[in-house]
Scaffold this motif. Sequence first.
Motif, PDB file in Angstrom:
ATOM      1  N   PRO A 197       0.839  -1.203   0.000  1.00 14.69           N
ATOM      2  CA  PRO A 197       0.000   0.000   0.000  1.00 14.69           C
ATOM      3  C   PRO A 197       0.872   1.251   0.000  1.00 14.69           C
ATOM      4  O   PRO A 197       1.815   1.355   0.788  1.00 14.69           O
ATOM      5  CB  PRO A 197      -0.789  -0.123   1.309  1.00 14.69           C
ATOM      6  N   GLU A 201      -4.849   3.872  -1.876  1.00 17.32           N
ATOM      7  CA  GLU A 201      -6.034   3.047  -1.741  1.00 17.32           C
ATOM      8  C   GLU A 201      -7.104   3.768  -0.909  1.00 17.32           C
ATOM      9  O   GLU A 201      -6.782   4.505   0.029  1.00 17.32           O
ATOM     10  CB  GLU A 201      -5.680   1.715  -1.070  1.00 17.32           C
ATOM     11  N   GLU A 210      -5.972  -5.559   5.972  1.00 13.64           N
ATOM     12  CA  GLU A 210      -5.254  -4.727   5.003  1.00 13.64           C
ATOM     13  C   GLU A 210      -4.816  -3.410   5.635  1.00 13.64           C
ATOM     14  O   GLU A 210      -3.713  -2.914   5.354  1.00 13.64           O
ATOM     15  CB  GLU A 210      -6.149  -4.459   3.794  1.00 13.64           C
ATOM     16  N   ALA A 214      -1.075  -2.018   5.958  1.00 11.18           N
ATOM     17  CA  ALA A 214      -0.670  -0.694   5.475  1.00 11.18           C
ATOM     18  C   ALA A 214       0.089   0.073   6.557  1.00 11.18           C
ATOM     19  O   ALA A 214       1.079   0.767   6.267  1.00 11.18           O
ATOM     20  CB  ALA A 214      -1.891   0.096   5.020  1.00 11.18           C
ATOM     21  N   TRP A 332      -5.382  -8.706   0.262  1.00 10.31           N
ATOM     22  CA  TRP A 332      -4.554  -7.703  -0.416  1.00 10.31           C
ATOM     23  C   TRP A 332      -4.047  -8.255  -1.740  1.00 10.31           C
ATOM     24  O   TRP A 332      -4.109  -7.589  -2.776  1.00 10.31           O
ATOM     25  CB  TRP A 332      -3.384  -7.279   0.473  1.00 10.31           C
TER      26      TRP A 332
END
Length: 372
Positions: A197, A201, A210, A214, A332
């Motif tokens: 990431p 996003e 996720e 990140a 992901w």
Amino acid sequence: MKNVTEFKVNVPEQVLDDLKKRLQNTRWPGEAESSGWNFGTSESYLRGLVQYWLTGYDWRKQESLLNKYPQYTAEVKGVKIHFQYIKGKGKNPKPLILTHGWPDSYYRFHKIIPLLTEGEQSFDLVIPSIPGFGFSDKVALTSEAVADLWKVLMTENLSYDKFYAAGGDIGMGVNKALASKYPQIVAGVHFTDIGYPMGQEDPATMSEAEKQFAQFVQQWWYAEGAYAMVHSTKPQSLAYGLNDSPAALAGWILSFVHSGATTDLLERSFGDKDALLTNIMIYWVTQTIGTSVRMYKVDAMAQWSGAQPLQKSNVPAGISLFPREAQFPKEWAERFVNVTSYRKMKEGGHFAALEVPDVFADELRSFFYSIK
């Protein structure tokens, strides 16, 4: 094979003599007392490695090991590509192209060659040097452009109708492009990482796992990501020192390797001390460190230009997530590829093919031979 020339590694003796002089004449900068690796590569460790490089390491022995397997060059769309090509010994070996990353080289896969070319479930292995790395042309291309070259190499030069692809790091980006652009001829892809990431996003679309991933990546980026920022912005400024000083070259590469391994695992994480130096030597004798880091800038420029992102494909994708890689959740990966196998491994890191070759080879074999 079409338009392919046999190749042997044969470094002139004067290159090795020059290397020895440069190592002997290294100007050491000194380091903060008891700093260890906290400020970057440990000088005390690097001094010991340079001494071994001078007195214990045997390039000619390693060169003969590199020449153990058949190597070739081919001009592909105007670019000279160096590659190893080893036929599997089974009845119907699967064609598999393996793509390395940075700061490694085609040598990343040296230990798994005998493991994947023997037995009934074997492979025809194609292991190229990315353009700008090793013995391929000294030109930096985007990951997508490299994928286009691999497609031509496999289908035109080597005459395969379909093939499989695996790799990590830069190889990950190349393989995502292969699966997205050429789903009719790429039968399966395998990854050990899948990208990170970068703040683009929409958090509303991200799962809790996720979001945690990140946050981890952001923290890692601040602590360990300086190398990628320099490569992506000022690669030429860095290249002068790394191309001129073997100690500087080793220091820069070691800084990255250490980011994924504790000090006691540093050499083992790359196979062993000789494997570590052989990889560094490939950059040194070919003078490709400059073009290798320039690839980051070229890829970044393509992204900044607003180029259309790659479309997710339906090509079966396998993931083997080693414990010292960034631990991304399955969802992901599913944003980018068609995940049909997601396995968390018990040992190994970024250079698993060198550190745990048996485990890595088993993962490739079990995944690709599971595809119907």
